[in-house]
Design a protein around this motif. Structure first.
Motif, mmCIF file in Angstrom:
data_model
loop_
_atom_site.group_PDB
_atom_site.id
_atom_site.type_symbol
_atom_site.label_atom_id
_atom_site.label_comp_id
_atom_site.label_asym_id
_atom_site.label_seq_id
_atom_site.Cartn_x
_atom_site.Cartn_y
_atom_site.Cartn_z
ATOM 1 N N VAL A 158 0.808 -1.212 -0.148
ATOM 2 C CA VAL A 158 -0.029 0.069 0.029
ATOM 3 C C VAL A 158 1.080 1.020 0.084
ATOM 4 C CG1 VAL A 158 -1.621 1.391 1.528
ATOM 5 C CG2 VAL A 158 -2.089 -1.065 1.129
ATOM 6 N N ARG A 159 2.041 1.465 0.782
ATOM 7 C CA ARG A 159 2.850 2.487 0.952
ATOM 8 C C ARG A 159 3.370 2.465 -0.526
ATOM 9 N NH1 ARG A 159 4.324 0.151 5.818
ATOM 10 N NH2 ARG A 159 6.509 -0.476 5.037
ATOM 11 N N LEU A 160 3.899 1.510 -1.136
ATOM 12 C CA LEU A 160 4.531 1.531 -2.459
ATOM 13 C C LEU A 160 3.702 1.984 -3.614
ATOM 14 C CD1 LEU A 160 6.783 -1.404 -2.280
ATOM 15 C CD2 LEU A 160 7.539 0.619 -1.927
ATOM 16 N N GLY A 161 2.102 1.907 -3.294
ATOM 17 C CA GLY A 161 1.277 2.271 -4.288
ATOM 18 C C GLY A 161 0.844 1.301 -5.230
ATOM 19 N N LEU A 162 1.223 -0.126 -4.617
ATOM 20 C CA LEU A 162 0.784 -1.139 -5.535
ATOM 21 C C LEU A 162 -0.525 -1.803 -5.246
ATOM 22 C CD1 LEU A 162 4.341 -2.597 -6.023
ATOM 23 C CD2 LEU A 162 3.209 -1.218 -7.093
ATOM 24 N N LEU A 163 -0.876 -1.658 -4.041
ATOM 25 C CA LEU A 163 -2.247 -2.290 -3.471
ATOM 26 C C LEU A 163 -2.966 -0.982 -3.063
ATOM 27 C CD1 LEU A 163 -1.298 -5.406 -1.683
ATOM 28 C CD2 LEU A 163 -2.775 -5.537 -3.697
ATOM 29 N N GLU A 164 -4.316 -1.087 -2.964
ATOM 30 C CA GLU A 164 -5.097 -0.039 -2.424
ATOM 31 C C GLU A 164 -6.288 -0.992 -1.936
ATOM 32 O OE1 GLU A 164 -6.222 2.799 -5.217
ATOM 33 O OE2 GLU A 164 -7.027 1.296 -6.598
ATOM 34 N N MET A 165 -6.996 0.134 -0.785
ATOM 35 C CA MET A 165 -8.234 -0.405 -0.419
ATOM 36 C C MET A 165 -9.370 0.439 -0.897
ATOM 37 S SD MET A 165 -8.341 -3.110 1.662
ATOM 38 C CE MET A 165 -9.661 -2.617 2.680
ATOM 39 N N ARG A 168 -7.258 -4.501 -3.671
ATOM 40 C CA ARG A 168 -7.043 -4.856 -5.107
ATOM 41 C C ARG A 168 -5.804 -3.852 -5.555
ATOM 42 N NH1 ARG A 168 -11.029 -0.416 -8.368
ATOM 43 N NH2 ARG A 168 -9.721 1.640 -7.914
ATOM 44 N N LEU A 169 -5.191 -4.263 -6.722
ATOM 45 C CA LEU A 169 -4.152 -3.962 -7.263
ATOM 46 C C LEU A 169 -4.296 -2.525 -7.816
ATOM 47 C CD1 LEU A 169 -2.973 -6.811 -9.426
ATOM 48 C CD2 LEU A 169 -1.611 -5.835 -7.385
ATOM 49 N N THR A 170 -3.408 -1.671 -7.642
ATOM 50 C CA THR A 170 -3.655 -0.226 -8.280
ATOM 51 C C THR A 170 -3.280 -0.254 -9.694
ATOM 52 O OG1 THR A 170 -1.386 0.366 -7.804
ATOM 53 C CG2 THR A 170 -2.824 0.865 -6.121
ATOM 54 N N GLY A 171 -3.506 0.645 -10.492
ATOM 55 C CA GLY A 171 -2.967 0.610 -11.991
ATOM 56 C C GLY A 171 -1.498 0.292 -11.993
ATOM 57 N N ARG A 172 -0.645 1.009 -10.852
ATOM 58 C CA ARG A 172 0.637 0.670 -11.342
ATOM 59 C C ARG A 172 0.884 -0.625 -10.747
ATOM 60 N NH1 ARG A 172 4.873 2.046 -7.255
ATOM 61 N NH2 ARG A 172 7.005 1.813 -8.111
ATOM 62 N N GLY A 173 0.341 -1.230 -9.822
ATOM 63 C CA GLY A 173 0.307 -2.699 -9.332
ATOM 64 C C GLY A 173 0.066 -3.657 -10.346
ATOM 65 N N LEU A 174 -0.882 -3.341 -11.574
ATOM 66 C CA LEU A 174 -1.125 -4.179 -12.635
ATOM 67 C C LEU A 174 0.319 -4.385 -13.196
ATOM 68 C CD1 LEU A 174 -4.264 -2.712 -13.996
ATOM 69 C CD2 LEU A 174 -4.346 -4.658 -12.700
ATOM 70 N N LEU A 175 1.208 -3.664 -13.367
ATOM 71 C CA LEU A 175 2.413 -3.966 -13.946
ATOM 72 C C LEU A 175 3.416 -4.675 -13.213
ATOM 73 C CD1 LEU A 175 3.016 -0.094 -15.330
ATOM 74 C CD2 LEU A 175 2.002 -2.132 -16.575
ATOM 75 N N LEU A 176 3.161 -4.610 -11.961
ATOM 76 C CA LEU A 176 4.166 -5.646 -10.947
ATOM 77 C C LEU A 176 3.288 -6.580 -10.297
ATOM 78 C CD1 LEU A 176 5.948 -2.520 -9.577
ATOM 79 C CD2 LEU A 176 6.839 -4.178 -11.399
ATOM 80 N N SER A 177 2.103 -6.941 -10.930
ATOM 81 C CA SER A 177 1.217 -8.079 -10.144
ATOM 82 C C SER A 177 2.038 -9.312 -9.733
ATOM 83 C CB SER A 177 0.078 -8.254 -11.026
ATOM 84 O OG SER A 177 0.535 -8.775 -12.254
ATOM 85 N N ASN A 178 3.192 -9.923 -10.892
ATOM 86 C CA ASN A 178 3.635 -11.005 -10.562
ATOM 87 C C ASN A 178 4.329 -11.052 -9.188
ATOM 88 O OD1 ASN A 178 2.347 -12.131 -12.702
ATOM 89 N ND2 ASN A 178 4.120 -11.907 -13.847
ATOM 90 N N ALA A 179 5.117 -10.025 -8.921
ATOM 91 C CA ALA A 179 5.757 -9.655 -7.646
ATOM 92 C C ALA A 179 4.957 -9.719 -6.650
ATOM 93 C CB ALA A 179 6.690 -8.437 -7.922
ATOM 94 N N VAL A 180 3.844 -8.887 -6.475
ATOM 95 C CA VAL A 180 2.909 -8.792 -5.448
ATOM 96 C C VAL A 180 2.388 -10.155 -5.000
ATOM 97 C CG1 VAL A 180 0.890 -7.690 -4.729
ATOM 98 C CG2 VAL A 180 2.577 -6.324 -6.116
ATOM 99 N N LEU A 181 1.734 -10.751 -6.040
ATOM 100 C CA LEU A 181 1.190 -12.056 -5.949
ATOM 101 C C LEU A 181 2.187 -13.110 -5.318
ATOM 102 C CD1 LEU A 181 -1.014 -12.210 -9.055
ATOM 103 C CD2 LEU A 181 -1.765 -11.748 -6.669
ATOM 104 N N ARG A 182 3.320 -13.128 -5.894
ATOM 105 C CA ARG A 182 4.263 -14.038 -5.377
ATOM 106 C C ARG A 182 4.561 -13.822 -4.039
ATOM 107 N NH1 ARG A 182 7.219 -13.772 -9.638
ATOM 108 N NH2 ARG A 182 8.506 -12.016 -8.808
ATOM 109 N N GLU A 183 4.736 -12.675 -3.642
ATOM 110 C CA GLU A 183 4.888 -12.360 -1.860
ATOM 111 C C GLU A 183 3.707 -12.688 -1.007
ATOM 112 O OE1 GLU A 183 7.452 -9.443 0.986
ATOM 113 O OE2 GLU A 183 7.180 -8.783 -1.298
ATOM 114 N N LEU A 184 2.573 -12.478 -1.471
ATOM 115 C CA LEU A 184 1.482 -12.757 -0.903
ATOM 116 C C LEU A 184 1.249 -14.159 -0.546
ATOM 117 C CD1 LEU A 184 -1.056 -10.199 -2.183
ATOM 118 C CD2 LEU A 184 -0.358 -10.620 0.537
ATOM 119 N N VAL A 185 1.505 -15.080 -1.598
ATOM 120 C CA VAL A 185 1.151 -16.400 -1.409
ATOM 121 C C VAL A 185 2.570 -17.192 -0.884
ATOM 122 C CG1 VAL A 185 -0.321 -16.296 -3.337
ATOM 123 C CG2 VAL A 185 1.855 -16.939 -3.703
#
Length: 380
Positions: free
Chosen positions: A350-357, A363-380
């Protein structure tokens, strides 16, 4: 609704295998298609008698492959008749058929409509002849447009197109031109995926040998950003990382997957998710037909998913959707408070602007869509 079920029918036949494809498919012949249809009809009857499927109503039917549009209309019709004989089907059920340009004629389109097919998914992939040849596609750009236009003329009001980006040699201007041309067609849905290289494919071997150089991540990201710019401007709203639709035309069958709904898959290599079990039919036609002939379904051989597996899949699928994950519904279903149990990871992104409530959804932010693999990999 618990009573609803989605049905996937795998048609494992193609004229030839594309260079990048690792899906289960075999060379088409009328004889092989006939044997396949007999086995699928037997399998449908077996499933209909099992308590896990008995009394359930089909909300969506997706006929994929392979190249389902190769099937003679009478073969497809016999399978859909068997579906309706064994299962109740909602009158407004979404019934999708995958079709490849070059395998579609006006008579087939008319027959598909008569059989109840109300949605086409057309495998265009590219409008550049050099890229079609590179991918191993057997159609031309002109045939792709003619297929879409003929489908609309035949009365199909729900037409989706698949495209691939990240192809070696695909320039940004070329990609933008492809998107704008497709948006001028009468399409209601677009799926666009970055080229994925699987090891045991002709393309995978060329890449491994250094004979094909893939574009770098920044170039692929630039093409994804072009996708996010051009397609919504043409009136198709993004509802999943790789999928866009006009209002009311999101693919209901795929949404069922992403929202964790149950589904039944029939045919060789088809996957199912029923009663907490996820499992697949044998990929080899002979093994598949032998299983069905014995009166056994793959459900009899399946082990239940571990709670952790279900949780991980729900995270992966839910965050692919632009609406994100309904946190209250997630906690009710899986017993996990994401904001509490995953606080360090979620807070950082959230601080990095990749996730938001947004309104109770993560959900992923617009910028988070570009880095979704990295976000999802760490979450799981």
């Amino acid at each position: 609704m618990k009573n609803e079920l989605a049905l996937y029918i795998h048609v494992p036949f193609c004229l030839a295998k594309c260079h990048y494809c690792d899906f289960v498919s075999y060379t088409y012949s009328d004889e092989a298609a006939g044997r396949w249809a007999v086995a699928v009809k037997q399998e449908l009857a077996l499933w209909a008698r099992l308590p896990v499927c008995s009394g359930r109503t089909l909300a969506t039917i997706y006929i994929g492959g392979g190249t389902p549009s190769l099937l003679p209309a009478e073969t497809l019709g016999s399978v859909l008749t068997a579906v309706r004989r064994n299962f109740a089907v909602y009158p407004a059920a979404e019934i999708t058929l995958e079709a490849n340009p070059g395998t579609v004629e006006p008579d087939k389109l008319t027959e598909w409509r008569r059989l109840g097919v109300n949605r086409l998914s057309v495998g265009v992939q590219s409008l550049e002849e050099k890229h079609l040849r590179f991918l191993g596609r057997r159609h031309t750009a002109q045939q792709a447009e003619e297929t879409v236009q003929a489908a609309r003329a035949a009365g199909f009001a729900n037409i989706g197109v698949d495209l691939i980006y990240g192809i070696p040699g695909l320039g940004g201007r070329e990609w933008a031109d492809t998107l704008r041309r497709v948006m001028d067609w009468p399409v209601t849905h677009l799926s666009a995926y970055a080229l994925t290289v699987e090891q045991d494919t002709p393309l995978g071997r060329l890449v491994a040998a250094g004979r094909v150089i893939l574009p770098d991540e920044d170039e692929v990201a630039d093409q994804y950003e072009l996708l996010l710019e051009v397609v919504p401007a043409a009136g198709l709203k993004q509802y999943e990382i790789a999928n866009f639709a006009r209002p009311g035309h999101s693919c209901r069958h795929n949404l069922n997957y992403w929202l964790g709904g149950e589904y039944l898959g029939v045919g060789p290599a088809a996957w199912s998710y029923l009663a907490g079990h996820r499992f697949a039919n044998p990929a080899e036609p002979a093994d598949y037909m032998g299983l069905v002939a014995s009166g056994t379904t793959s459900f009899h051989l399946a082990a239940p998913l571990e709670p952790r597996e279900e949780l991980v899949e729900a995270l992966l699928m839910g965050l692919r959707l632009r609406r994100g994950i309904d946190l209250a519904a997630f906690q009710q279903r899986y017993g996990v408070d994401l904001l509490a149990d995953y606080r360090p990871v979620i807070s950082r992104y959230v601080r990095l602007g990749l996730l938001e409530m947004v309104g109770g959804f993560l959900r992923l932010t617009g910028r988070g869509l570009l880095l979704s693999n990295a976000v999802l990999r760490e979450l799981v």
